[in-house]
Design a protein around this motif. Structure first.
Motif, PDB file in Angstrom:
ATOM      1  N   ALA A  80     -56.849  -1.063  10.617  1.00 57.99           N
ATOM      2  CA  ALA A  80     -57.083  -0.592  12.076  1.00 57.99           C
ATOM      3  C   ALA A  80     -57.391  -1.892  12.921  1.00 57.99           C
ATOM      4  CB  ALA A  80     -58.040   0.380  12.121  1.00 57.99           C
ATOM      5  N   ASP A  81     -58.043  -2.993  12.207  1.00 53.88           N
ATOM      6  CA  ASP A  81     -58.584  -4.181  12.687  1.00 53.88           C
ATOM      7  C   ASP A  81     -57.871  -5.296  12.658  1.00 53.88           C
ATOM      8  OD1 ASP A  81     -61.169  -3.039  13.442  1.00 53.88           O
ATOM      9  OD2 ASP A  81     -61.712  -3.104  11.280  1.00 53.88           O
ATOM     10  N   VAL A  82     -56.804  -5.269  12.101  1.00 52.24           N
ATOM     11  CA  VAL A  82     -55.754  -6.427  12.028  1.00 52.24           C
ATOM     12  C   VAL A  82     -55.322  -6.925  13.179  1.00 52.24           C
ATOM     13  CG1 VAL A  82     -53.395  -7.227  11.398  1.00 52.24           C
ATOM     14  CG2 VAL A  82     -54.972  -6.015   9.803  1.00 52.24           C
ATOM     15  N   VAL A  83     -54.900  -6.261  14.164  1.00 49.93           N
ATOM     16  CA  VAL A  83     -54.509  -6.659  15.435  1.00 49.93           C
ATOM     17  C   VAL A  83     -55.506  -7.091  16.609  1.00 49.93           C
ATOM     18  CG1 VAL A  83     -53.033  -6.169  17.393  1.00 49.93           C
ATOM     19  CG2 VAL A  83     -52.041  -5.428  15.357  1.00 49.93           C
ATOM     20  N   ARG A  84     -56.501  -5.956  16.571  1.00 60.72           N
ATOM     21  CA  ARG A  84     -57.648  -6.304  17.531  1.00 60.72           C
ATOM     22  C   ARG A  84     -58.385  -7.755  17.072  1.00 60.72           C
ATOM     23  NH1 ARG A  84     -61.428  -1.366  15.692  1.00 60.72           N
ATOM     24  NH2 ARG A  84     -61.067  -0.662  17.945  1.00 60.72           N
ATOM     25  N   GLN A  97     -55.291 -15.847  11.845  1.00 62.84           N
ATOM     26  CA  GLN A  97     -54.086 -14.946  12.202  1.00 62.84           C
ATOM     27  C   GLN A  97     -54.284 -14.685  13.447  1.00 62.84           C
ATOM     28  OE1 GLN A  97     -53.494 -10.927  10.560  1.00 62.84           O
ATOM     29  NE2 GLN A  97     -51.433 -11.486  10.096  1.00 62.84           N
ATOM     30  N   HIS A  98     -53.131 -14.934  14.430  1.00 62.81           N
ATOM     31  CA  HIS A  98     -52.875 -14.476  15.693  1.00 62.81           C
ATOM     32  C   HIS A  98     -51.941 -13.316  15.682  1.00 62.81           C
ATOM     33  CE1 HIS A  98     -54.601 -18.750  17.162  1.00 62.81           C
ATOM     34  NE2 HIS A  98     -55.465 -18.065  16.717  1.00 62.81           N
ATOM     35  N   THR A  99     -51.855 -12.959  16.994  1.00 59.74           N
ATOM     36  CA  THR A  99     -51.091 -11.847  17.437  1.00 59.74           C
ATOM     37  C   THR A  99     -49.563 -11.562  16.951  1.00 59.74           C
ATOM     38  OG1 THR A  99     -52.317 -11.794  19.444  1.00 59.74           O
ATOM     39  CG2 THR A  99     -50.781 -10.099  19.257  1.00 59.74           C
ATOM     40  N   ALA A 100     -48.915 -12.683  17.110  1.00 54.29           N
ATOM     41  CA  ALA A 100     -47.455 -12.591  16.626  1.00 54.29           C
ATOM     42  C   ALA A 100     -47.483 -12.211  15.212  1.00 54.29           C
ATOM     43  CB  ALA A 100     -46.651 -13.747  16.812  1.00 54.29           C
ATOM     44  N   SER A 101     -48.298 -13.079  14.226  1.00 48.37           N
ATOM     45  CA  SER A 101     -48.428 -12.830  12.894  1.00 48.37           C
ATOM     46  C   SER A 101     -48.971 -11.299  12.484  1.00 48.37           C
ATOM     47  CB  SER A 101     -49.414 -13.668  12.319  1.00 48.37           C
ATOM     48  OG  SER A 101     -49.529 -13.585  10.843  1.00 48.37           O
ATOM     49  N   ALA A 102     -49.964 -11.108  13.174  1.00 43.96           N
ATOM     50  CA  ALA A 102     -50.478  -9.631  13.040  1.00 43.96           C
ATOM     51  C   ALA A 102     -49.406  -8.511  13.150  1.00 43.96           C
ATOM     52  CB  ALA A 102     -51.809  -9.371  13.787  1.00 43.96           C
ATOM     53  N   LEU A 103     -48.787  -8.592  14.274  1.00 46.97           N
ATOM     54  CA  LEU A 103     -47.715  -7.593  14.542  1.00 46.97           C
ATOM     55  C   LEU A 103     -46.601  -7.580  13.381  1.00 46.97           C
ATOM     56  CD1 LEU A 103     -47.512  -7.667  18.274  1.00 46.97           C
ATOM     57  CD2 LEU A 103     -48.398  -6.079  16.996  1.00 46.97           C
ATOM     58  N   ALA A 104     -46.315  -8.789  12.827  1.00 45.05           N
ATOM     59  CA  ALA A 104     -45.145  -8.910  11.951  1.00 45.05           C
ATOM     60  C   ALA A 104     -45.918  -8.276  10.600  1.00 45.05           C
ATOM     61  CB  ALA A 104     -44.888 -10.257  11.536  1.00 45.05           C
ATOM     62  N   PHE A 105     -47.086  -8.056  10.272  1.00 48.05           N
ATOM     63  CA  PHE A 105     -47.567  -7.358   9.174  1.00 48.05           C
ATOM     64  C   PHE A 105     -48.080  -6.163   9.534  1.00 48.05           C
ATOM     65  CE2 PHE A 105     -47.722 -11.791   7.572  1.00 48.05           C
ATOM     66  CZ  PHE A 105     -47.594 -11.645   6.323  1.00 48.05           C
ATOM     67  N   GLU A 247     -40.979 -15.618   4.652  1.00 48.04           N
ATOM     68  CA  GLU A 247     -39.877 -15.130   5.720  1.00 48.04           C
ATOM     69  C   GLU A 247     -40.711 -14.876   7.029  1.00 48.04           C
ATOM     70  OE1 GLU A 247     -36.356 -15.028   5.955  1.00 48.04           O
ATOM     71  OE2 GLU A 247     -36.393 -16.348   4.509  1.00 48.04           O
ATOM     72  N   LEU A 248     -42.047 -14.493   6.530  1.00 51.73           N
ATOM     73  CA  LEU A 248     -42.763 -13.876   7.715  1.00 51.73           C
ATOM     74  C   LEU A 248     -43.721 -14.929   8.222  1.00 51.73           C
ATOM     75  CD1 LEU A 248     -43.888 -10.235   6.187  1.00 51.73           C
ATOM     76  CD2 LEU A 248     -42.389 -10.791   8.199  1.00 51.73           C
ATOM     77  N   PRO A 249     -44.282 -14.834   9.320  1.00 46.14           N
ATOM     78  CA  PRO A 249     -45.318 -15.666   9.835  1.00 46.14           C
ATOM     79  C   PRO A 249     -46.585 -15.341   9.254  1.00 46.14           C
ATOM     80  CG  PRO A 249     -44.969 -14.040  11.559  1.00 46.14           C
ATOM     81  CD  PRO A 249     -44.012 -13.720  10.527  1.00 46.14           C
ATOM     82  N   THR A 250     -46.803 -15.973   7.959  1.00 44.08           N
ATOM     83  CA  THR A 250     -47.996 -15.645   7.262  1.00 44.08           C
ATOM     84  C   THR A 250     -49.034 -16.540   7.635  1.00 44.08           C
ATOM     85  OG1 THR A 250     -46.562 -14.864   5.303  1.00 44.08           O
ATOM     86  CG2 THR A 250     -48.937 -15.472   4.864  1.00 44.08           C
ATOM     87  N   ILE A 273     -45.305  -4.640   3.923  1.00 46.37           N
ATOM     88  CA  ILE A 273     -46.276  -5.566   3.322  1.00 46.37           C
ATOM     89  C   ILE A 273     -47.334  -5.339   4.349  1.00 46.37           C
ATOM     90  CG2 ILE A 273     -45.280  -7.366   4.579  1.00 46.37           C
ATOM     91  CD1 ILE A 273     -46.271  -9.212   2.179  1.00 46.37           C
ATOM     92  N   ALA A 274     -48.573  -5.624   4.012  1.00 37.47           N
ATOM     93  CA  ALA A 274     -49.888  -5.623   4.967  1.00 37.47           C
ATOM     94  C   ALA A 274     -50.596  -6.960   4.674  1.00 37.47           C
ATOM     95  CB  ALA A 274     -50.653  -4.454   4.758  1.00 37.47           C
ATOM     96  N   SER A 275     -51.148  -7.617   5.622  1.00 38.56           N
ATOM     97  CA  SER A 275     -52.077  -8.820   5.681  1.00 38.56           C
ATOM     98  C   SER A 275     -53.435  -8.302   5.455  1.00 38.56           C
ATOM     99  CB  SER A 275     -51.906  -9.755   6.813  1.00 38.56           C
ATOM    100  OG  SER A 275     -52.049  -8.927   7.947  1.00 38.56           O
ATOM    101  N   ARG A 276     -53.777  -7.495   4.315  1.00 42.01           N
ATOM    102  CA  ARG A 276     -55.188  -7.270   4.058  1.00 42.01           C
ATOM    103  C   ARG A 276     -54.967  -6.741   2.541  1.00 42.01           C
ATOM    104  NH1 ARG A 276     -53.881  -1.955   2.954  1.00 42.01           N
ATOM    105  NH2 ARG A 276     -52.395  -0.928   4.197  1.00 42.01           N
TER     106      ARG A 276
END
Length: 405
Positions: A80-84, A97-105, A247-250, A273-276
């Protein structure tokens, strides 16, 4: 004194940020949900909110605190906090991590847009804009299909549609918001968890599910078990996870939790995949099996603190999550009665509380970390602990329901 802003949607017992940062000269400024506030109450800077996931005062307060304390970094481990958190970093020009990366994950359609046509097989998918999209997709690909929200975790809101009657029932239900539709992939699901620090994958390991991540739908348990390095799927899954990250903006520092299917005809197919860190008891299992606390190491990476990751240690261990039933919990098993293979336990509910069955795969009533002499031994012990819990817990129907599921 240096400060870091922490979005803390976890109990202090699971993420003791102050203890992890003790002696570092870095002080955590905590924004948390009301239900976890008491655990962090001994800290100097704690702000708690009702309706945490959607309460936009969380963002307003986080921005004020970040400016007031001139925070050096923002840490957030919950979906719930990744994008915020990403948007806040971007607004303040902070690293991470900035917004474009967060949305990709976070957004399953954006995610697959990055991966489609790449080295890992991705099932056919489409953004579900309306009923017309669903009908067009089914006409092209046939049944079964899966419809799921683009941004939820733990299989929440996922629906497997096997025929026209089930599609009609789905379309007749209230609109679920932005979703995707994809072809159903049969097979066994696996997950790969790990840590990226300094732009490098410093830990990665594949695991298999016992039962599966939709078991909560039938109020059944789900478990996670590491693969041995000798398992023929080990290298395939690790290679796939690394390819997806490439491949992702990790971001340069992140934990990750990836899921893949191995189909009956032995294809490896990407799920998400999730960045968490993984939900349920996955982090606790990794800590017992590998001696690595992924959340702590991720925090250290975000803060620029030295890593303590040692990938040489391993002992077999598995994770077990047991969802609640429908009804009122009358009795929980006691620690004194539990099998000797249990290394850690966690309860998220209490006797006298009413439940309405499983909600999502990462949420549970009882969680256990179990060990053994081998992976086969651990698998047997996971089954044994699940049976022991069922035999030693007691439920009664709620007054508002007709019985126990």
């Amino acid at each position: 004194m240096r400060h870091i802003l922490v979005f803390a949607k976890t109990p202090h017992a699971k993420t003791p940020y102050d203890r992890w940062l003790a002696g570092s000269g870095i002080v955590p400024v905590v924004v948390t949900a009301s239900e976890y506030a008491e655990g962090y109450s001994h800290l100097q800077h704690v702000h708690a909110f009702d309706g945490y996931d959607t309460n936009q005062l969380v963002e307003k307060t986080a921005l004020r605190l970040a400016r007031e304390f001139a925070v050096e970094a923002v840490f957030a481990r919950a979906e719930a906090d990744v994008v915020r958190a990403a948007r806040l970093r971007e607004l303040l020009g902070l690293p991470g991590q900035h917004t474009a990366s967060a949305l990709a994950f976070r957004d399953k359609v954006v995610m697959k847009d990055h991966l489609a046509g790449g080295p890992v097989d991705v099932p056919a998918y489409r953004l579900l804009e309306s009923a017309y999209t669903a009908l067009d997709f089914v006409a092209e690909h046939g049944y079964p299909v899966v419809i799921k929200p683009v941004s939820e975790s733990g299989s929440l809101g996922a629906a497997v549609i096997r025929d026209e009657a089930e599609l009609d029932a789905y379309l007749a239900s209230p609109w679920q918001g932005t979703s995707e539709i994809e072809v159903f992939v049969p097979g066994q699901m696996y997950h790969v968890d790990g840590l990226v620090a300094g732009g490098e994958v410093v830990f990665v390991h594949p695991f298999r599910y016992l039962n599966d991540c939709l078991s909560f739908r039938s109020n059944d348990w789900v478990a996670n078990l590491p693969l041995t390095r000798q398992d023929p799927l080990y290298d395939r899954l690790v290679k796939a996870a690394r390819a997806v990250l490439a491949e992702l903006p990790t971001p340069p520092q992140t934990a990750f939790h990836a899921e893949f299917w191995i189909t009956p005809d032995d294809r490896l197919v990407f799920c998400e995949i999730a960045s968490r860190t993984g939900g349920g008891m996955i982090s606790a299992m990794v800590r017992h099996a590998f001696g690595i606390d992924l959340d702590k190491e991720w925090l250290y990476a975000e803060c620029g603190l030295p890593s303590t990751v040692d990938t040489s240690r391993y002992r077999p261990a598995g994770a077990l999550c047991i969802p609640p039933r429908n009804g009122v919990l009358e009795q929980l098993p006691t620690a004194a009665e539990q099998p000797g293979c249990v290394r850690e336990e966690m309860f998220t509910g209490a006797v006298g509380q009413e439940f309405h069955g499983g909600v999502k795969s990462g949420l549970f009533l009882a969680g256990y970390v179990v060990d053994g002499d081998s992976e086969e031994d651990v698998a047997a012990n996971l089954e044994r602990v699940a049976g022991w819990f069922s035999d030693n817990s007691r439920w009664r129907p709620a007054h508002s329901s007709g019985g126990i599921a």
